[in-house]
Design a protein around this motif. Sequence first.
Motif, PDB file in Angstrom:
ATOM      1  N   LYS A 116      -4.057  -0.801  17.210  1.00  0.00           N
ATOM      2  CA  LYS A 116      -5.229  -0.514  16.219  1.00  0.00           C
ATOM      3  C   LYS A 116      -5.182  -1.176  15.012  1.00  0.00           C
ATOM      4  CE  LYS A 116      -6.122   4.403  17.634  1.00  0.00           C
ATOM      5  NZ  LYS A 116      -5.310   5.820  17.466  1.00  0.00           N
ATOM      6  N   ALA A 117      -6.367  -1.406  14.339  1.00  0.00           N
ATOM      7  CA  ALA A 117      -6.513  -2.330  13.095  1.00  0.00           C
ATOM      8  C   ALA A 117      -6.170  -1.251  11.934  1.00  0.00           C
ATOM      9  CB  ALA A 117      -7.996  -2.831  13.122  1.00  0.00           C
ATOM     10  N   VAL A 118      -5.451  -1.726  11.131  1.00  0.00           N
ATOM     11  CA  VAL A 118      -5.303  -0.848   9.736  1.00  0.00           C
ATOM     12  C   VAL A 118      -5.755  -1.880   8.765  1.00  0.00           C
ATOM     13  CG1 VAL A 118      -3.362   0.164   8.373  1.00  0.00           C
ATOM     14  CG2 VAL A 118      -3.007   0.238  10.869  1.00  0.00           C
ATOM     15  N   VAL A 119      -6.614  -1.343   7.952  1.00  0.00           N
ATOM     16  CA  VAL A 119      -7.132  -1.799   6.811  1.00  0.00           C
ATOM     17  C   VAL A 119      -6.400  -1.697   5.516  1.00  0.00           C
ATOM     18  CG1 VAL A 119      -9.225  -2.025   5.296  1.00  0.00           C
ATOM     19  CG2 VAL A 119      -9.379  -2.146   7.908  1.00  0.00           C
ATOM     20  N   GLU A 120      -5.850  -2.461   4.748  1.00  0.00           N
ATOM     21  CA  GLU A 120      -5.247  -2.419   3.577  1.00  0.00           C
ATOM     22  C   GLU A 120      -6.230  -2.974   2.294  1.00  0.00           C
ATOM     23  OE1 GLU A 120      -1.290  -3.869   2.718  1.00  0.00           O
ATOM     24  OE2 GLU A 120      -0.895  -2.550   4.319  1.00  0.00           O
ATOM     25  N   TYR A 121      -6.409  -2.300   1.514  1.00  0.00           N
ATOM     26  CA  TYR A 121      -7.420  -2.857   0.128  1.00  0.00           C
ATOM     27  C   TYR A 121      -6.449  -3.207  -0.876  1.00  0.00           C
ATOM     28  CZ  TYR A 121     -11.699  -1.032   2.366  1.00  0.00           C
ATOM     29  OH  TYR A 121     -12.708  -0.606   3.137  1.00  0.00           O
ATOM     30  N   GLN A 122      -6.779  -4.536  -1.320  1.00  0.00           N
ATOM     31  CA  GLN A 122      -5.823  -5.091  -2.281  1.00  0.00           C
ATOM     32  C   GLN A 122      -6.404  -4.394  -3.625  1.00  0.00           C
ATOM     33  OE1 GLN A 122      -3.643  -5.958   0.131  1.00  0.00           O
ATOM     34  NE2 GLN A 122      -3.028  -7.851  -1.138  1.00  0.00           N
ATOM     35  N   GLU A 123      -5.952  -3.640  -4.272  1.00  0.00           N
ATOM     36  CA  GLU A 123      -6.607  -3.119  -5.456  1.00  0.00           C
ATOM     37  C   GLU A 123      -6.215  -3.722  -6.622  1.00  0.00           C
ATOM     38  OE1 GLU A 123      -6.408   1.323  -5.830  1.00  0.00           O
ATOM     39  OE2 GLU A 123      -5.476   1.506  -3.765  1.00  0.00           O
ATOM     40  N   GLU A 124      -5.358  -4.480  -6.818  1.00  0.00           N
ATOM     41  CA  GLU A 124      -4.815  -5.249  -7.939  1.00  0.00           C
ATOM     42  C   GLU A 124      -5.259  -6.597  -8.075  1.00  0.00           C
ATOM     43  OE1 GLU A 124      -4.051  -3.407 -10.625  1.00  0.00           O
ATOM     44  OE2 GLU A 124      -4.179  -1.654  -9.177  1.00  0.00           O
ATOM     45  N   GLU A 125      -5.944  -7.094  -7.198  1.00  0.00           N
ATOM     46  CA  GLU A 125      -6.221  -8.321  -6.980  1.00  0.00           C
ATOM     47  C   GLU A 125      -7.305  -8.871  -8.142  1.00  0.00           C
ATOM     48  OE1 GLU A 125      -4.293 -10.961  -5.293  1.00  0.00           O
ATOM     49  OE2 GLU A 125      -2.938  -9.279  -5.132  1.00  0.00           O
ATOM     50  N   LEU A 126      -8.353  -8.086  -8.185  1.00  0.00           N
ATOM     51  CA  LEU A 126      -9.486  -8.546  -8.869  1.00  0.00           C
ATOM     52  C   LEU A 126      -9.062  -8.536 -10.348  1.00  0.00           C
ATOM     53  CD1 LEU A 126     -12.397  -7.072  -6.888  1.00  0.00           C
ATOM     54  CD2 LEU A 126     -11.506  -9.292  -6.668  1.00  0.00           C
ATOM     55  N   LEU A 127      -9.620  -9.651 -11.183  1.00  0.00           N
ATOM     56  CA  LEU A 127      -9.475  -9.559 -12.529  1.00  0.00           C
ATOM     57  C   LEU A 127     -10.715  -9.168 -13.233  1.00  0.00           C
ATOM     58  CD1 LEU A 127      -7.229 -12.995 -12.806  1.00  0.00           C
ATOM     59  CD2 LEU A 127      -6.415 -10.810 -13.332  1.00  0.00           C
ATOM     60  N   ASP A 128     -10.643  -8.032 -13.979  1.00  0.00           N
ATOM     61  CA  ASP A 128     -11.782  -7.361 -14.702  1.00  0.00           C
ATOM     62  C   ASP A 128     -12.550  -8.477 -15.555  1.00  0.00           C
ATOM     63  OD1 ASP A 128     -11.459  -5.310 -13.539  1.00  0.00           O
ATOM     64  OD2 ASP A 128     -11.035  -3.901 -15.537  1.00  0.00           O
TER      65      ASP A 128
END
Length: 480
Positions: free
Chosen positions: A117-129
């Motif tokens: 099954k596909a497991v989705v991980e969100y990269q929460e810290e990647e975006l710079l405000d």
Amino acid sequence: MAAAAAGTGTWAAQEKQFPPALLSFFIYNPRFGPREGEEENKILFYHPNEVEKNEKIRNVGLCEAIVQFTRTFSPSKPAKSLHTQKNRQFFNEPEENFWMVMVVRNPIIEKQSKDGKAVVEYQEEELLDKVYSSVLQQCYSMYKLFNGTFLKAMEDGGVKLLKERLEKFFHRYLQTLHLQSCDLLDIFGGISFFPLDKMTYLKIQSFINRMEESLSVVKYTAFLYNDQLIWSGLEQDDMRILYKYLTTSLFPRHIEPELAGRDSPVRAEMPGNLQHYGRFLTGPLNLNDPEAKCRFPKIFVNTDDTYEELHLIVYKAMSAAVCFMIDASTQLTLDFCRRLDSIVGPQLTVLASDICEQFNINKRISGSEKEPQFKFIYFNHMNLAEKSTIHMRKTPSVSLTSVHPDLMKILGDINSDFTRADEDEEIIVKAMSDYWVVGKKSDQRELYVILNQKNANLIEVNEEVKKLCATQFNNIFFLD
């Protein structure tokens, strides 16, 4: 770290990466629908448009609530961004009560679990405000350059006209937002200046004076060579956003085949009519066509005080481009365009080949050293000068950097630290991949250096940066 490095063999092959993406973008004014049942009136623009009405109202209501809630803690500085697991929301109030909101989906890594099954991980810290808040501010600045302020549209034709202008502009502009290639340069929004010797600079200055005298209707002029600015008569903030439009939108659309006789300068001794390479990038495509339209884009400058509306004429010969800005109330005819072409074309062609010659001489003198061990980004807050040896190409759709995205993120993090402190400082980071990253902030200037020196220690890294400052920035004072 990047996903590809997370594993080896089959495991890594089954990982898919998805960059950040624009989920929604909307503009609202809470004053336009204060009562229950009128909420829809608040929404001035909403992308994607096909979203169901109630969902639009709900999303706008949520943003309003967040802004109001954060106001209780900090009345003068309400929320700038909201972090959730799946996305990040950015808020900007460019004019009183007019709110712009951009929702960006966090980058995703999709893995296959053991049972397939596909497991989705969100990269929460990647975006710079700071990067994406700057992108949102740029959206407003670019809208204002071509349409004037929101308030002006309200005065000209009420909410209906404002909605039409927003729809027309953002429908196209949002398609040019490539969020995966935004980085530190978007925070600076700087201007790359073309290095020139004094003599050539004086020639350009005298060319501009002659043109403004011959074409007396010209109000402001800007001169660029190789997409770099040499001279501008506009206020800094107006030039900054015009520069961004020229270099990321207008010029790339008109990339020309390199001209054959590029290095054999066209000289005025030529008998008869002087041949020239000048052409309009805005306005009439063919001056010999009597039906040619003399329509030029309108731009708005000095919107805080005098509020000027201008025609933007961009005229180019070889690698030199000159922008003439003329009051919008002036009627521009085909005759005027022909006259401008005959006056500017020949002189700009000669000037362009002079600059090209001088540039090649300077290049030979300085010599092309072997690939240096360091790459840098420099920015000066006072004159917006920006220089990067990290970016091979920076357009809205492509940010070709010669370094790994992880290192670009470290640069962004250092920049965020600099913003928090008022005093000058220096930050040195040892990255996991044998790289050293150095950030220096000194007297309104920032310098970021990436060094590839595996076994260097802190003292050696410091020495290298000093050497770089001495060679590249010898006339700029950096505190040690």
